[in-house]
Scaffold this motif. Structure first.
Motif, short mmCIF file in Angstrom:
data_model
loop_
_atom_site.label_atom_id
_atom_site.label_comp_id
_atom_site.label_asym_id
_atom_site.label_seq_id
_atom_site.Cartn_x
_atom_site.Cartn_y
_atom_site.Cartn_z
N SER A 1 0.83 -1.21 0.00
CA SER A 1 0.00 0.00 0.00
C SER A 1 0.87 1.26 0.00
O SER A 1 0.55 2.24 -0.68
CB SER A 1 -0.92 -0.01 1.22
N ILE B 1 -4.65 4.41 4.10
CA ILE B 1 -4.39 3.00 4.39
C ILE B 1 -5.02 2.69 5.73
O ILE B 1 -4.85 3.44 6.70
CB ILE B 1 -2.87 2.71 4.43
N ASP C 1 -6.41 -0.30 1.20
CA ASP C 1 -5.90 0.97 0.68
C ASP C 1 -6.79 1.46 -0.46
O ASP C 1 -7.62 0.71 -0.98
CB ASP C 1 -4.44 0.84 0.23
#
Length: 653
Positions: free
Chosen positions: A53, A65, A79
């Motif tokens: 992410s 995130i 994410d």
């Protein structure tokens, strides 16, 4: 997740996924891929998923995130990036998502056109997480407006990638549960995850990182959670690390630039302490052994400050020569570089070796710092005066060290009189116990195995090195005894504070203190000494904390030792199932001296039965923050910490 920038025009598809090798060996030798199967390896599973992410954030396609620790100790990472490609992989003949999840080292980060740099530079790919999980579900919110899912068990797909709905957002959600048959523990530590996510937020300004723990409720009755978001980036990181120190200059200095294709960011500040704290990162990964980026920073700092000091004439009246480490006393600095193909060396493979990075950092720091000094003459003068004081203290430390060494030579063996040494001369199997008090020291001397266990009793509390210049260390009797017993020394021609462990006499150094408040304080003072001046011993895994029992519970001839409060509750329930605690004799040990030699050996020193904790540094930045906050001069941060953690404290009455 949320709608972000237009990601549909980015050519990130199955063609960008490069396959390097298969997964055959991962479950047979997991430590080769995640470091170990203990605390570090267990949490490394989370880092691997979060790194993907972060890669999207570094590439500019992810702003949020979310990390969730679920009630069953599985973890979910979500994410709002572009979403892992789900179209067919030409070479493998299957969905790119399945390739990423099931083939080792398969991912966009191996394609330079997809990710210029990757956060998972030590990473082995999410496929390893998949292989070491009993359950994993990958959900992709795709750019074609559909939601796709695939589930796996120990790395094997339970079925094909399939569409399960429609969406107007993009992103990836990974939920996994580590295989309990692989790891030595099965419970994630909230603080360990929070520390890493806080670090990532500082290193990636503007990225919002949420942490939710569904296992624990907060004061408001909701699930425990924190949000990490830093708009100031490294400047805020420096402020965070220096929260427990008195500032020398009012505001941190920020440096940013790109040289030779290497983006460089540096945040630094000076404080009134006597230690240097430089924390370095490459692609968001902490390089604990430093490397070329740190060398470039130090060269630029020394050269630029010395040139300014010479030009201003401040050093003209000084009879003492100023050395490189004088410019770094009281310095807190964070160095972050992004490198497309990092090369690593060193004991733990966390030392950057790319030669071109040194020049990039040196140029960036030199140019920015020179401008700062010219534009801020008041702050510049304060820094140089701090450097002069450091040089004077260094010369005093050299004289004090030479005095100690001369005394050692004159006294024959040079070992402290209180040291009860072991007969074994091989450091690899020799142990030194640093024991609080003469009483406990006496019991330990009688109970030990004289062949390989040495005992050094410590009288009272040692000097708090967090607030002392280095020459004061040599004046402290207890610290001198510790250093002499260990066989270590300080000082080289280049660095007065450099640690020399060539003659280290023990590879197990065990801190053994009472289980009360004073014992905790003494233990922290000793750990501060090791962290600030002998960190290499911690990094090599030589430092331990003894775990003496808190209770002895007796019922007739049945005796049970309890090392935690939970142990006590379980034993009481076992020995008195009807709740008749008055039938038990419960002894609370407040001091080691309350145990006779045989008890101390059985519970705390016998390798067959003892339970020691090995000291490690999970995050150098967080450790520095804690030591400076707990042991430094600034009271408000320490008060805040105590108030926040008061519910975890145990009060001895």
């Amino acid at each position: 997740m949320s709608k972000g920038k237009d990601k549909n025009n980015q050519d990130y598809s199955a063609g960008n996924i490069t396959v390097l090798e298969g997964l055959e060996a991962v479950r047979k030798r997991p430590a080769m891929y995640i470091g170990d199967i203990g605390v570090k390896g267990f949490h490394h599973m989370v880092w691997e998923v979060v790194d993907n992410s972060i890669d999207e954030a570094m590439a500019g396609y992810c702003t949020t995130i979310k990390v969730e620790i679920n009630e069953d100790n599985s973890v979910t990472v979500t994410d709002d990036g572009r979403g892992i490609p789900v179209d067919m992989h030409e070479k493998e003949g299957k969905s790119a998502l399945e390739v990423v999840m099931t083939v080792l080292h398969a991912g966009g980060k191996f394609d330079k056109d997809t990710y210029k740099v990757s956060g998972g530079l030590h990473g082995v790919g999410i496929s390893v997480v998949n292989a070491l999980s009993t359950e994993l579900k990958a959900t992709v919110y795709s750019r074609d407006g559909k939601i796709y899912e695939q589930e796996y068990s120990i790395g094997i797909p339970k079925g094909p990638v399939k569409p399960v709905g429609e969406t107007d957002i993009t992103g990836t959600k990974i939920q996994f549960k580590p295989d309990a048959s692989i790891f030595l523990l099965n419970e994630f530590k909230y603080d360990t995850i929070a520390t890493r996510l806080r670090e990532l937020a500082f290193l990636n300004a503007g990225v919002r990182i949420e942490l939710v723990d569904h296992r624990e409720k907060g004061d408001d009755g909701e699930d425990k959670q924190e949000v990490f978001l830093s708009e100031g980036g490294l400047l805020e990181f420096v402020e965070y690390l220096d929260a427990g120190r008195e500032k020398l200059i009012p505001n941190p200095i920020y440096m940013e630039g790109e040289k030779n294709g290497v983006p460089v960011q540096v945040g630094l500040n000076y404080n009134t302490s006597y230690t240097e704290n430089v924390v370095s990162y490459v692609n968001n990964i902490n390089t604990i052994e430093g490397g070329t980026h740190v060398s470039g920073f130090r060269r630029a700092l020394t050269r630029t400050l010395k040139a300014y000091a010479d030009k201003s004439g401040i050093l003209d009246k000084q009879k003492i020569e100023v050395a490189g480490d004088d410019f770094r006393e009281g310095l807190t600095a964070i160095i972050s570089v992004k490198v497309a193909e990092p090369q690593f060396e060193g004991q733990t493979k966390t030392k950057l070796g790319n030669s071109d990075v040194m020049g990039a950092v040196e140029t960036c720091v030199s140019e920015t710092l020179q401008n700062y000094l010219e534009e801020n003459p008041r702050e510049a003068k304060m820094i140089v005066q701090k450097v002069i004081l450091a040089a004077q203290a260094r010369h005093a430390a050299r004289k004090a060290r030479e005095m100690v060494q001369r005394k050692n030579v004159m006294s024959g063996s040079g070992l402290p009189g209180k040291l009860a040494d072991c007969s074994e001369k091989d450091p690899a199997i020799s142990e030194l116990y640093l024991v609080e008090g003469d009483s406990a020291g006496g019991s330990a001397k009688q109970g030990r195995n004289r062949k390989y266990q040495a005992i050094l009793p410590l009288k009272g509390k040692i000097l708090n090195v967090e607030k002392a210049q280095i020459h004061k260390i040599y004046d402290n009797e207890e610290i001198k005894n510790i250093l002499t017993a260990l066989g270590v020394s300080f000082g080289t021609e280049d660095d007065e504070k450099a640690l020399n462990i060539a003659k280290l006499r023990y590879h197990k150094i065990v801190i053994m203190t009472d289980a009360d408040i004073d014992g905790s304080h003494i233990r922290t003072l000793i750990l501060t000494l090791f962290f600030r001046y002998m960190r290499e011993l911690i990094e090599r895994g030589y430092v331990y904390i003894a775990q003496p029992p808190l209770y002895l519970i007796k019922k007739g001839k049945n005796e049970r030792y309890c090392f935690t409060e939970n142990d006590r509750v379980k034993v009481v329930q076992e020995l008195a199932p009807e709740g008749k605690e008055d039938s038990l004799h419960i002894q609370r040990y407040k001091g080691l001296g309350e145990m006779n030699p045989e008890q101390l050996w059985t519970t705390t020193m016998d390798p067959e039965t003892r339970n020691m904790k090995q000291v490690s540094v999970e995050s150098a930045a967080e450790a520095d923050h804690l030591f400076s906050m707990l042991m430094g001069d600034e009271v408000p941060p320490r008060r805040d910490f105590i108030e926040k953690n008061a519910k975890y404290a145990k009060i001895d009455i």
